[in-house]
Design an enzyme around this catalytic site. Sequence first.
Site, PDB file in Angstrom:
ATOM      1  N   ILE A   1      -7.159   7.892  -1.158  1.00 17.28           N
ATOM      2  CA  ILE A   1      -6.989   6.338  -1.078  1.00 17.28           C
ATOM      3  C   ILE A   1      -7.890   6.087  -0.050  1.00 17.28           C
ATOM      4  CG2 ILE A   1      -4.717   6.532   0.123  1.00 17.28           C
ATOM      5  CD1 ILE A   1      -4.168   3.880  -0.900  1.00 17.28           C
ATOM      6  N   SER A   2      -8.488   4.961  -0.296  1.00 19.66           N
ATOM      7  CA  SER A   2      -9.514   4.646   0.765  1.00 19.66           C
ATOM      8  C   SER A   2      -9.103   3.930   1.961  1.00 19.66           C
ATOM      9  CB  SER A   2     -10.996   3.545   0.348  1.00 19.66           C
ATOM     10  OG  SER A   2     -11.345   4.305  -0.795  1.00 19.66           O
ATOM     11  N   GLN A   3      -9.648   4.066   3.352  1.00 15.59           N
ATOM     12  CA  GLN A   3      -9.104   3.396   4.261  1.00 15.59           C
ATOM     13  C   GLN A   3      -9.153   1.895   4.210  1.00 15.59           C
ATOM     14  OE1 GLN A   3     -12.297   3.631   7.087  1.00 15.59           O
ATOM     15  NE2 GLN A   3     -11.023   2.877   9.001  1.00 15.59           N
ATOM     16  N   PRO A   4      -7.903   1.299   4.750  1.00 14.52           N
ATOM     17  CA  PRO A   4      -7.929  -0.105   4.495  1.00 14.52           C
ATOM     18  C   PRO A   4      -9.030  -1.086   4.672  1.00 14.52           C
ATOM     19  CG  PRO A   4      -5.884   0.649   5.495  1.00 14.52           C
ATOM     20  CD  PRO A   4      -6.926   1.827   5.545  1.00 14.52           C
TER      21      PRO A   4
ATOM     22  N   ARG B   1       0.924  -1.395  -0.190  1.00 15.61           N
ATOM     23  CA  ARG B   1      -0.091   0.077  -0.015  1.00 15.61           C
ATOM     24  C   ARG B   1       0.722   1.051  -0.075  1.00 15.61           C
ATOM     25  NH1 ARG B   1      -5.477   1.866   1.720  1.00 15.61           N
ATOM     26  NH2 ARG B   1      -5.212   3.687   3.019  1.00 15.61           N
TER      27      ARG B   1
END
Length: 222
Positions: A69-72, A43
């Site tokens: 970028i989205s939260q994991p 990531r």
Amino acid sequence: MQHFSEAEKDLYRVAREKMVETQIKARGIKDPRVLQAMLKVPRHLFVDEALRDQAYGDFPLPIGEGQTISQPYIVALMTEALELKGNERVLEVGTGSGYQTAILAELSLWVYTIEKYPFLLERAKKILFSLGYKNISFKLGDGSLGWKEVSPFDAIIVTAAAPKIPQPLIDQLLEGGRIVIPVGDEFSQVLVKGVKKEGKLYTQTLEPVRFVKLVGAYGFKE
Ligand code: SAM
């Protein structure tokens, strides 16, 4: 591409293991293939150098053009909801950093990804090629219209919030196919999963979320 020492790579691997344990497994994500992909995909390569030490944190990060970028955990939740077994053709609307694209490419046969900003699409393409992914097709344009020429899809994921589920995406979903999409405005959104049965979409709400807006013909106005 920047060079990382073995010690740095180890640090990022440890950060990924911690991310999967404390943010993803702990919140109930169980699909072993999804967990494996989240452990594998680096990531930190999908964010700016200055943000690398925050790449495995429990939050979204800026990627330019006012996008994120989205939260994991949200990446894992949406991916699990697609129920991928490995032989699917998947449409992704909103390539962004390309991180979610990499996770999908690990778990399916082919990913078709659409992004509206050329800068983001080109940067994602570069990173994904350098990581060796060969099962991704890229398109610049309005993903709210889907990608008719290469439809139908077994699964569709939209990573920006729409006022309602765009009809072209429902039309381009195969019988038995799954769609996962945030629905709502900037104040209130929920993640919706739909399954197509006998031509009709059956939906359920997963959880409240906060995404950037899907801008386009079947999204919000610019
Ligand atoms: N999945 C991405 C990731 O892992 O980095 C997160 C993407 S970000 C939350 C949403 C993306 O959707 C942005 O890159 C934005 O430019 C894109 N987007 C918004 N409206 C779009 C549209 N109509 N077609 C294609 N992309 C769109």
